[in-house]
Write a protein that holds these residues in place. Structure first.
Motif, PDB file in Angstrom:
ATOM      1  N   SER A 174      15.620  53.971  -2.184  1.00  0.00           N
ATOM      2  CA  SER A 174      16.163  54.240  -0.851  1.00  0.00           C
ATOM      3  C   SER A 174      15.870  53.034   0.041  1.00  0.00           C
ATOM      4  O   SER A 174      14.756  52.501   0.030  1.00  0.00           O
ATOM      5  CB  SER A 174      15.485  55.484  -0.269  1.00  0.00           C
ATOM      6  OG  SER A 174      15.559  55.470   1.136  1.00  0.00           O
ATOM      7  N   ALA A 175      16.874  52.665   0.869  1.00  0.00           N
ATOM      8  CA  ALA A 175      16.682  51.526   1.776  1.00  0.00           C
ATOM      9  C   ALA A 175      15.655  51.870   2.861  1.00  0.00           C
ATOM     10  O   ALA A 175      15.094  50.983   3.496  1.00  0.00           O
ATOM     11  CB  ALA A 175      18.014  51.160   2.422  1.00  0.00           C
ATOM     12  N   ALA A 176      15.390  53.158   3.049  1.00  0.00           N
ATOM     13  CA  ALA A 176      14.494  53.572   4.135  1.00  0.00           C
ATOM     14  C   ALA A 176      13.021  53.281   3.828  1.00  0.00           C
ATOM     15  O   ALA A 176      12.196  53.233   4.736  1.00  0.00           O
ATOM     16  CB  ALA A 176      14.685  55.062   4.407  1.00  0.00           C
ATOM     17  N   TRP A 177      12.685  53.123   2.543  1.00  0.00           N
ATOM     18  CA  TRP A 177      11.272  52.966   2.164  1.00  0.00           C
ATOM     19  C   TRP A 177      11.131  51.821   1.177  1.00  0.00           C
ATOM     20  O   TRP A 177      12.016  51.604   0.343  1.00  0.00           O
ATOM     21  CB  TRP A 177      10.737  54.261   1.532  1.00  0.00           C
ATOM     22  CG  TRP A 177      10.871  55.425   2.462  1.00  0.00           C
ATOM     23  CD1 TRP A 177      11.821  56.396   2.422  1.00  0.00           C
ATOM     24  CD2 TRP A 177      10.056  55.696   3.609  1.00  0.00           C
ATOM     25  NE1 TRP A 177      11.652  57.267   3.463  1.00  0.00           N
ATOM     26  CE2 TRP A 177      10.572  56.863   4.214  1.00  0.00           C
ATOM     27  CE3 TRP A 177       8.944  55.074   4.178  1.00  0.00           C
ATOM     28  CZ2 TRP A 177      10.009  57.422   5.359  1.00  0.00           C
ATOM     29  CZ3 TRP A 177       8.387  55.635   5.328  1.00  0.00           C
ATOM     30  CH2 TRP A 177       8.917  56.796   5.902  1.00  0.00           C
ATOM     31  N   LYS A 178       9.990  51.109   1.260  1.00  0.00           N
ATOM     32  CA  LYS A 178       9.750  50.014   0.321  1.00  0.00           C
ATOM     33  C   LYS A 178       8.331  50.108  -0.221  1.00  0.00           C
ATOM     34  O   LYS A 178       7.449  50.734   0.420  1.00  0.00           O
ATOM     35  CB  LYS A 178       9.998  48.663   0.989  1.00  0.00           C
ATOM     36  CG  LYS A 178       9.164  48.415   2.207  1.00  0.00           C
ATOM     37  CD  LYS A 178       9.447  47.049   2.769  1.00  0.00           C
ATOM     38  CE  LYS A 178       8.449  46.607   3.821  1.00  0.00           C
ATOM     39  NZ  LYS A 178       7.920  47.595   4.718  1.00  0.00           N
ATOM     40  N   PRO A 179       8.089  49.496  -1.405  1.00  0.00           N
ATOM     41  CA  PRO A 179       6.738  49.543  -1.960  1.00  0.00           C
ATOM     42  C   PRO A 179       5.706  49.055  -0.935  1.00  0.00           C
ATOM     43  O   PRO A 179       5.947  48.082  -0.220  1.00  0.00           O
ATOM     44  CB  PRO A 179       6.823  48.600  -3.165  1.00  0.00           C
ATOM     45  CG  PRO A 179       8.261  48.685  -3.583  1.00  0.00           C
ATOM     46  CD  PRO A 179       9.043  48.825  -2.303  1.00  0.00           C
TER      47      PRO A 179
END
Ligand code: NDP
Length: 330
Positions: free
Chosen positions: A78-83
């Motif tokens: 999801s573009a909303a969350w990143k590692p």
């Protein structure tokens, strides 16, 4: 990835959900878009019902229990969350229809995640957990109703020494309200006074017969008990006041009359945390960030290991847990 980790699973045994520790791997997890490595979860009343098998919380099996989690995003489609993003999840059907927080990893839908507020560590966020965030929803609901005023009148909190109750007492007193704590455990009075309660009501006094209209006392109330307690609280609420009801620790019935509502304009405001919209969640977490005293939060919190869950589940259902339990995920 074949590395295994421990999960508290609810499984079908002879047609009933039974909890036990199982080794699972990431390939067993649901195919949702965000993989989170969990550092802490918490124990709520609903978790006690699920883990003990005394309540049918899971609506499909097998199920990983745990309605709360705090952790770090490991992978995201999801573009909303990143590692690296630090997140919390409260509710959204975890432990009911979706796998929950009692496991080292979980895959989750992006829209269930709330960014961990800068104001809290993961351990503190889980010390608050669903119970504490629900207390904040209740306090906000009462303030929105508009009839409680700092320094004027009394606000009652029932089930005061429990998780919802302890947080509600702390928040309301920090906001300047005069808080009366209803508890069945006199030994918690010093603790509750430390959280900001100014006086006490034995819970037995709210458990008796319900007369429809009683002496008006409470300008507002947060109720996590339900049943006769809630019916009596409504009958004792002042003209135009409101009661935010979120729980059923004393029972799911409501043996009252419409009299407080139709003769005193008393409002019964239902509060659900599980499917609360994101904007309401963000506001509740902001209320906690702005008003929850960190020393009081520490005073109401115990940290335990996941292996202790079966014992702790029995304790919370027996009403023997004081404040909040954080679960460290190994
Ligand atoms: P806790 O067990 O921590 O607290 C419940 C408290 O209720 C106890 O500490 C006790 O307080 C009191 N209590 C227990 N049994 C009885 C009884 N038979 N009669 C009267 N009082 C009793 O639970 P939580 O704070 O985690 O949750 C409280 C309730 O709120 C639960 O029913 C839970 O399911 C509900 N809840 C609902 C949510 C929602 O979204 N609507 C979210 C979170 C919780 P004391 O010892 O002080 O008397």
């Amino acid at each position: 990835m074949s590395e295994t980790f421990t999960a508290m699973m609810l499984e079908d045994v002879d047609g009933k959900p039974k909890a036990g520790f199982r080794q699972i791997s990431r390939s067993d997890l649901p195919d949702h878009d965000v993989l989170v490595e969990i550092s802490h979860s918490s124990l709520n009343y609903k978790d006690g019902l699920a883990v003990s098998g005394k309540g049918r919380i899971a609506r499909r099996l097998p199920m990983v229990a745990g309605i709360d989690l705090a952790g770090t995003v490991v992978e995201s489609r999801s573009a909303a969350w990143k590692p690296g993003d630090k997140v919390i999840v409260n509710g959204w059907g975890l432990s009911e229809t979706e796998w929950g927080g009692y496991a080292r990893f979980q895959r989750l839908k992006p829209e269930w995640l709330t960014r961990l507020p800068d104001a809290f560590s993961m351990e503190q966020a889980m010390a608050i957990g669903t119970a504490g965030y629900t207390a904040a929803l209740c306090v906000n609901a009462l303030e929105d109703w508009g009839t409680i005023q700092p320094g004027k009148g009394e606000v009652l909190v029932t089930g005061a020494a429990g998780g919802v109750g302890s947080t509600a007492v702390s928040l309301l007193s920090a906001k300047g309200y005069t808080v009366v704590a209803s508890t069945g455990r006199a030994e918690t009075h010093d603790y509750l006074r430390g959280l900001g309660a100014s006086s006490f009501l034995d819970r037995a006094e709210l458990a008796g017969d319900v007369r429809p209209l009683q002496k008006e006392r409470w300008s507002g109330a947060v109720d996590s008990v339900g049943s006769t307690t809630l019916a009596n609280v409504l009958a004792q609420t002042v003209y135009g006041g409101a009661v935010a009801a979120c729980g059923l620790a004393g029972g799911a019935d409501l043996p009252g009359t419409v009299m407080p509502h139709i003769l005193r304009s008393v409002a019964l405001i239902g509060v659900d945390s599980v499917h609360a919209p994101q904007a309401r969640r963000d506001r509740a977490w902001q209320t906690l960030a702005d008003h929850l005293d960190r020393e009081k939060l520490a005073a109401m919190t115990e940290v335990h290991k996941m292996s202790e869950l079966p014992d702790l589940a029995g304790k919370i259902l027996a009403g023997a847990v004081r404040g909040r339990i954080v679960i460290e995920i190994a």
